[in-house]
Design a protein around this motif. Structure first.
Motif, mmCIF file in Angstrom:
data_model
loop_
_atom_site.group_PDB
_atom_site.id
_atom_site.type_symbol
_atom_site.label_atom_id
_atom_site.label_comp_id
_atom_site.label_asym_id
_atom_site.label_seq_id
_atom_site.Cartn_x
_atom_site.Cartn_y
_atom_site.Cartn_z
ATOM 1 N N CYS A 73 38.128 41.585 27.689
ATOM 2 C CA CYS A 73 37.275 40.362 27.841
ATOM 3 C C CYS A 73 36.620 40.048 28.984
ATOM 4 C CB CYS A 73 38.375 39.081 27.513
ATOM 5 S SG CYS A 73 39.222 38.863 25.812
ATOM 6 N N MET A 74 35.218 39.818 28.821
ATOM 7 C CA MET A 74 34.445 39.588 30.457
ATOM 8 C C MET A 74 33.432 38.612 29.622
ATOM 9 S SD MET A 74 32.471 43.194 29.942
ATOM 10 C CE MET A 74 31.896 42.921 31.341
ATOM 11 N N LEU A 83 37.671 42.587 32.884
ATOM 12 C CA LEU A 83 36.613 43.171 34.018
ATOM 13 C C LEU A 83 35.347 42.334 33.926
ATOM 14 C CD1 LEU A 83 36.591 47.015 32.490
ATOM 15 C CD2 LEU A 83 38.218 46.043 34.396
ATOM 16 N N ASP A 84 34.916 42.488 35.259
ATOM 17 C CA ASP A 84 33.431 42.013 35.235
ATOM 18 C C ASP A 84 32.500 42.890 35.020
ATOM 19 O OD1 ASP A 84 34.438 39.559 36.170
ATOM 20 O OD2 ASP A 84 34.562 40.044 37.988
ATOM 21 N N ALA A 85 31.228 42.732 34.746
ATOM 22 C CA ALA A 85 30.438 43.618 34.349
ATOM 23 C C ALA A 85 30.087 44.809 35.307
ATOM 24 C CB ALA A 85 29.001 43.089 34.006
ATOM 25 N N ALA A 125 42.932 52.383 38.161
ATOM 26 C CA ALA A 125 41.953 52.028 39.128
ATOM 27 C C ALA A 125 40.586 51.493 38.655
ATOM 28 C CB ALA A 125 41.645 53.157 40.093
ATOM 29 N N LEU A 126 40.197 50.408 39.150
ATOM 30 C CA LEU A 126 38.717 49.714 38.945
ATOM 31 C C LEU A 126 37.699 50.160 40.151
ATOM 32 C CD1 LEU A 126 40.094 46.227 37.504
ATOM 33 C CD2 LEU A 126 39.649 48.452 36.342
ATOM 34 N N ILE A 127 36.573 50.497 39.881
ATOM 35 C CA ILE A 127 35.780 50.577 40.886
ATOM 36 C C ILE A 127 34.746 49.383 40.648
ATOM 37 C CG2 ILE A 127 33.863 52.013 41.754
ATOM 38 C CD1 ILE A 127 36.818 53.187 41.499
ATOM 39 N N HIS A 128 34.565 48.754 41.814
ATOM 40 C CA HIS A 128 33.604 47.796 41.726
ATOM 41 C C HIS A 128 32.432 47.660 42.362
ATOM 42 C CE1 HIS A 128 32.748 43.309 43.588
ATOM 43 N NE2 HIS A 128 32.194 43.561 42.458
ATOM 44 N N TYR A 129 31.206 47.609 41.985
ATOM 45 C CA TYR A 129 29.773 48.044 42.657
ATOM 46 C C TYR A 129 29.258 46.559 43.001
ATOM 47 C CZ TYR A 129 30.362 52.692 40.867
ATOM 48 O OH TYR A 129 30.809 54.125 40.672
ATOM 49 N N GLY A 130 29.565 45.335 42.652
ATOM 50 C CA GLY A 130 28.993 44.062 42.974
ATOM 51 C C GLY A 130 29.045 43.990 44.423
#
Length: 451
Positions: A10-11, A84-86, A181-186
């Motif tokens: 869900c995002m 998750l966020d986009a 793990a999550l990778i965040h680019y924002g």
């Protein structure tokens, strides 16, 4: 018969065409459905979501992230929900770890390690290795059982705390770290600049405090944002207004409920108090916060060390900074302030030795590697030599910075002291330093030379 575990992604998204496809593809084969709540995109976000097989829900934006998130969770059919966020991706080969956590009946809420990428084209391995990582990783609550009580609250920095505590108090599960793990680019600086998220979040934080004036977590977020904006007086006023009621709510929380997070409001308010010279108040703020922080978070202990330094209690300050150094490499739910578990605490310990006239110990305590605080290290190394009666050596350390723009006032004071000891002309170095804003000083003790 046991229900087969299925995870629903869900995002929420708005104008995320640049990120969305990679995000959705990162969980393909791990989740059984993908739900994207679109809050008013004007780019290709909706078309990309549909092309990737996601269910799209159109939700008019109403200044409330919790309501938008819940719109997606209400449509989820899985036994578990992944948030998750986009601008995030599930790192490769992490799907099985996610499924293992979902299959664990004791995991009600799973916290995933979130790594911030420093470059837009960084691959996940580079980020997780630290080569292209921005700041410290944090554990974020993103996987939870799809139960009616597990719904988000708060307009911004939305949380599952209310429902989780209700279920945990009934013995229906706990929180656990999940090795996915999550990778965040924002947060890549080149991307974040110009998004105006800080302005939007500040407005929503103020609205949140109107909704719940006792929400010290939200007050902490607002205090930190105001510090970033240079509004220190308002930040301290808000912190002090909301800290005590929040503390009392934690003290009187129902049996079986976890305490709400006091790290952010504790360290930010304590930092403002010691910055203003109210060191005893800072110690009290930090120690009250630590009562509800079993992990003794380094952010709080570091600020306690600053306050003890201000009080002249050097032994306690030393103990605090050593404790922060000992936390190097450990991971916490609340992000650790940059460099405090290494360079900054080493600089503080070196400064403590210097104040006691222990020059060899001060030299030995200096950071040995070049990092973000290498300029501060050079200044402290020069200050040690000035105090030890080696002004010529100090000048060799200070001279390379003479052509730099925007030098901290500390540099002018130390050059003045070294030149004076050498019997040379000092010009108007102290006059230049005296014009600096109080927040520009790296060490306030150096400003005493202006008195």
């Amino acid at each position: 018969m046991k229900t087969r575990t299925r995870i629903s992604l869900c995002m929420i998204a708005k104008n995320e065409a640049a990120f969305l496809a990679d995000c959705l593809r990162s969980v393909r084969g791990v989740v059984h459905e993908m739900i994207v709540v679109d809050t008013g995109s004007t780019d290709d976000t909706v078309a990309i979501a549909e092309a990737e097989g996601a269910i799209v829900i159109h939700f008019p934006w109403c200044d409330d992230f919790a309501r938008a998130r819940n719109a997606g969770v209400e449509r989820a059919t899985g036994t578990h929900v992944l948030i998750l966020d986009a601008d995030e991706r599930l790192a490769p080969n992490m799907g099985q770890n996610l499924l293992d956590a979902a299959n664990n009946p004791r995991v009600l809420l799973g916290c995933l390690p979130l790594y911030n990428a420093s470059e837009m084209d960084a691959d996940p391995e580079e980020v997780m290795s630290g080569a292209k990582q921005l700041g410290e990783l944090a554990f974020v609550p993103r996987l939870f059982r799809n139960l009616p009580e597990m719904r988000f609250t708060r307009r911004v920095h939305e949380t599952l705390t209310v429902g989780f505590n209700q279920l945990h108090a009934r013995g229906l599960g706990d929180t656990s770290a999940v090795g996915a793990a999550l990778i965040h680019y924002g947060d890549v600086p080149s991307h974040r600049t110009g998004l105006a998220k800080d302005d939007r979040n500040t407005r929503l934080l103020r609205m949140c405090l109107e909704d719940d004036p006792v929400d010290g977590e939200i007050a902490g977020y607002l205090v930190v944002q105001l510090i970033k904006d240079g509004e220190h007086a308002e930040a301290r006023a808000i912190g002090e207004r909301h800290f005590q009621p929040f503390l009392e709510r934690n003290e009187n929380r129902p049996e079986g409920h976890y305490a709400e997070n006091m790290v952010r409001i504790g360290y930010s308010l304590g930092l403002l108090q010691t910055e203003a010279g109210d060191h005893a108040a800072a110690v009290a703020t930090v120690q009250a916060s630590l009562r509800f922080t079993p992990e003794r978070h380094p952010n709080l202990v570091y600020v306690e060390g600053l306050a003890h330094t201000g009080l002249g209690d050097l032994a306690e300050a030393h103990r605090c900074f050593e404790q922060v150094l000992a936390a190097h490499g450990q991971h916490f739910a609340q992000p650790v302030l940059p460099s405090i578990t290494d360079e900054l605490s080493r600089l503080k310990i070196s400064g403590l030795h210097l104040s006691e006239g222990r020059f060899d110990s001060a030299r030995a305590a200096l950071p040995t590697t070049q990092g973000p605080w290498s300029f501060a290290r050079s200044l402290l190394a020069a200050e040690i030599e000035v105090e030890a009666g080696n002004p010529a050596e100090a000048m060799t350390m200070l001279a390379p910075f003479v052509d730099l723009q925007g030098l901290a006032p500390d540099w002018y004071v130390l050059v003045h002291r070294a030149l004076s000891a050498l019997g040379d002309e000092t010009g108007d170095l102290l006059g230049i330093a005296s014009k600096a804003n109080s927040s520009a000083w790296l060490e306030r003790r150096r400003a005493l030379a202006l008195a």
